[in-house]
Design an enzyme around this catalytic site. Sequence first.
Site, short mmCIF file in Angstrom:
data_model
loop_
_atom_site.label_atom_id
_atom_site.label_comp_id
_atom_site.label_asym_id
_atom_site.label_seq_id
_atom_site.Cartn_x
_atom_site.Cartn_y
_atom_site.Cartn_z
N GLY A 59 -2.08 2.95 4.29
CA GLY A 59 -3.09 3.37 3.33
C GLY A 59 -2.69 4.54 2.45
N HIS A 109 -4.86 8.30 6.82
CA HIS A 109 -4.51 6.98 7.34
C HIS A 109 -3.13 6.95 8.02
CE1 HIS A 109 -8.04 5.31 5.54
NE2 HIS A 109 -7.63 5.49 4.30
N TYR A 131 -9.54 7.70 -7.02
CA TYR A 131 -8.60 6.88 -7.79
C TYR A 131 -9.00 6.73 -9.24
CZ TYR A 131 -7.37 6.43 -3.01
OH TYR A 131 -7.05 6.76 -1.71
N ASP A 133 -13.75 9.11 -3.40
CA ASP A 133 -13.71 7.71 -3.83
C ASP A 133 -15.01 6.96 -3.54
OD1 ASP A 133 -13.22 7.93 -1.13
OD2 ASP A 133 -11.37 6.77 -1.14
N HIS A 160 -13.31 5.71 2.75
CA HIS A 160 -12.57 4.97 3.77
C HIS A 160 -12.62 5.71 5.11
CE1 HIS A 160 -10.77 3.84 -0.13
NE2 HIS A 160 -10.64 2.64 0.41
N ASP A 215 0.81 -1.21 0.00
CA ASP A 215 0.00 0.00 0.00
C ASP A 215 0.85 1.27 0.00
OD1 ASP A 215 -2.46 -1.11 -0.11
OD2 ASP A 215 -3.00 -0.77 1.99
N ASP A 260 -14.61 10.83 2.96
CA ASP A 260 -13.94 9.81 2.15
C ASP A 260 -14.67 8.47 2.32
OD1 ASP A 260 -11.73 7.72 1.57
OD2 ASP A 260 -10.69 9.58 1.11
#
Length: 383
Positions: free
Chosen positions: A141, A133, A302, A258, A171, A91, A169
């Site tokens: 991340g 992250h 992404y 994302d 995530h 990652d 986000d």
Amino acid sequence: MTKPVYIYDDALLKYRFNSTHPFNQMRLKMTTDLLMASGHLKTTDIIKPREATDDELGLVHKKDYIEAVKLAGKGELSPDKLENFGLDTEDTPSFEDMHEKSRMLVGATLTAVEAVMEGKCNKALNLSGGLHHGFSGRAGGFCVYNDTAVAIEYLRTKYNKRVLYVDTDAHHGDGVQWIFYHTNEVMTYSIHETGRYLFPGTGSLTERGTEEGFGYAVNLPIDAFTEDDSFLPIFKATLEATIKKFKPDIIFSQNGVDAHFRDPMTHLSLTARTFEEIPRFVNEMADKYTEGKWIAVGGGGYNIWQVVPRMWAQVWLAMNDQQPLRGRLPKSYIEQYEEKCPVEFPLYWEDDLKDYMQIPRRNEIDEKNRSMMSRAMRYLEQE
């Protein structure tokens, strides 16, 4: 008060793991070019970032971790220590001059903070930031240093401000949450895809803080395949309730995009409508509750060709009280990027929804999300 400021320099594009890694800061340049081509960003709006110092990084990051990042960026850290610090993983692989390139992103976010706190503006945007992250002593991340946590601690300690962190986000904003999990001087709010299916696997409704910080972490884990009509009412109701409870001096928002249905790394089904409304609602909340003070950063995203530039442009437009643009994208922008694009290039500000998949479990997903929101609201109503 002067207009919002936009933090940018080509040096911010150098935060790059490798040519195949999904985290690609070309999205930052494309967003800037799109805004410039549309006439909504001018060179006079742009402030160049400064570098963060080691002392500033040390506001949240451990000294041995900062030293490890320096060594890793020179290829001088042993494999076991690389692993211990979360560096050179799949990652978050190490890259040349990692410390220098990473601290530029932190410095850019601090530049945004200083512009607001020194009275140059009420609102500032650094789309290169949002690396939520990063932990105090470990990378994760795609994030080496956590620019957001450093900036929040800078606001807290240097300017004595109560900061509400808002993370949209897909995530969970784990790094920021855990760094401030024990304090009642910062409130963290994250609405994200449930960790049952997605990295980092955290962000459950019951993660509410500990010790003095109990009740100062708010998590809204929404179900996979959630659509606009389910997401937006949850976001608006719970965010305003959070603001009313915490009474922040300033809002700091992370604007990962994302959760868009075309993003390849998540399972949510949001369209441009949500990403038009999120920053406009945050802007409204800042004007209503924090005397207009709002600092925003980027985050995940992404699909850099079809999604990120158009969605991130909405944050800057919202800061400037502009409505979402409609119709064809600027001709010069299309000419600059269409031939380079490996997929079908978007020609309009609006989403082309021809490949939008209708969700068969919509009613079930909506009901699960409403139930989750009801529990979250009960938490927020508790003293």
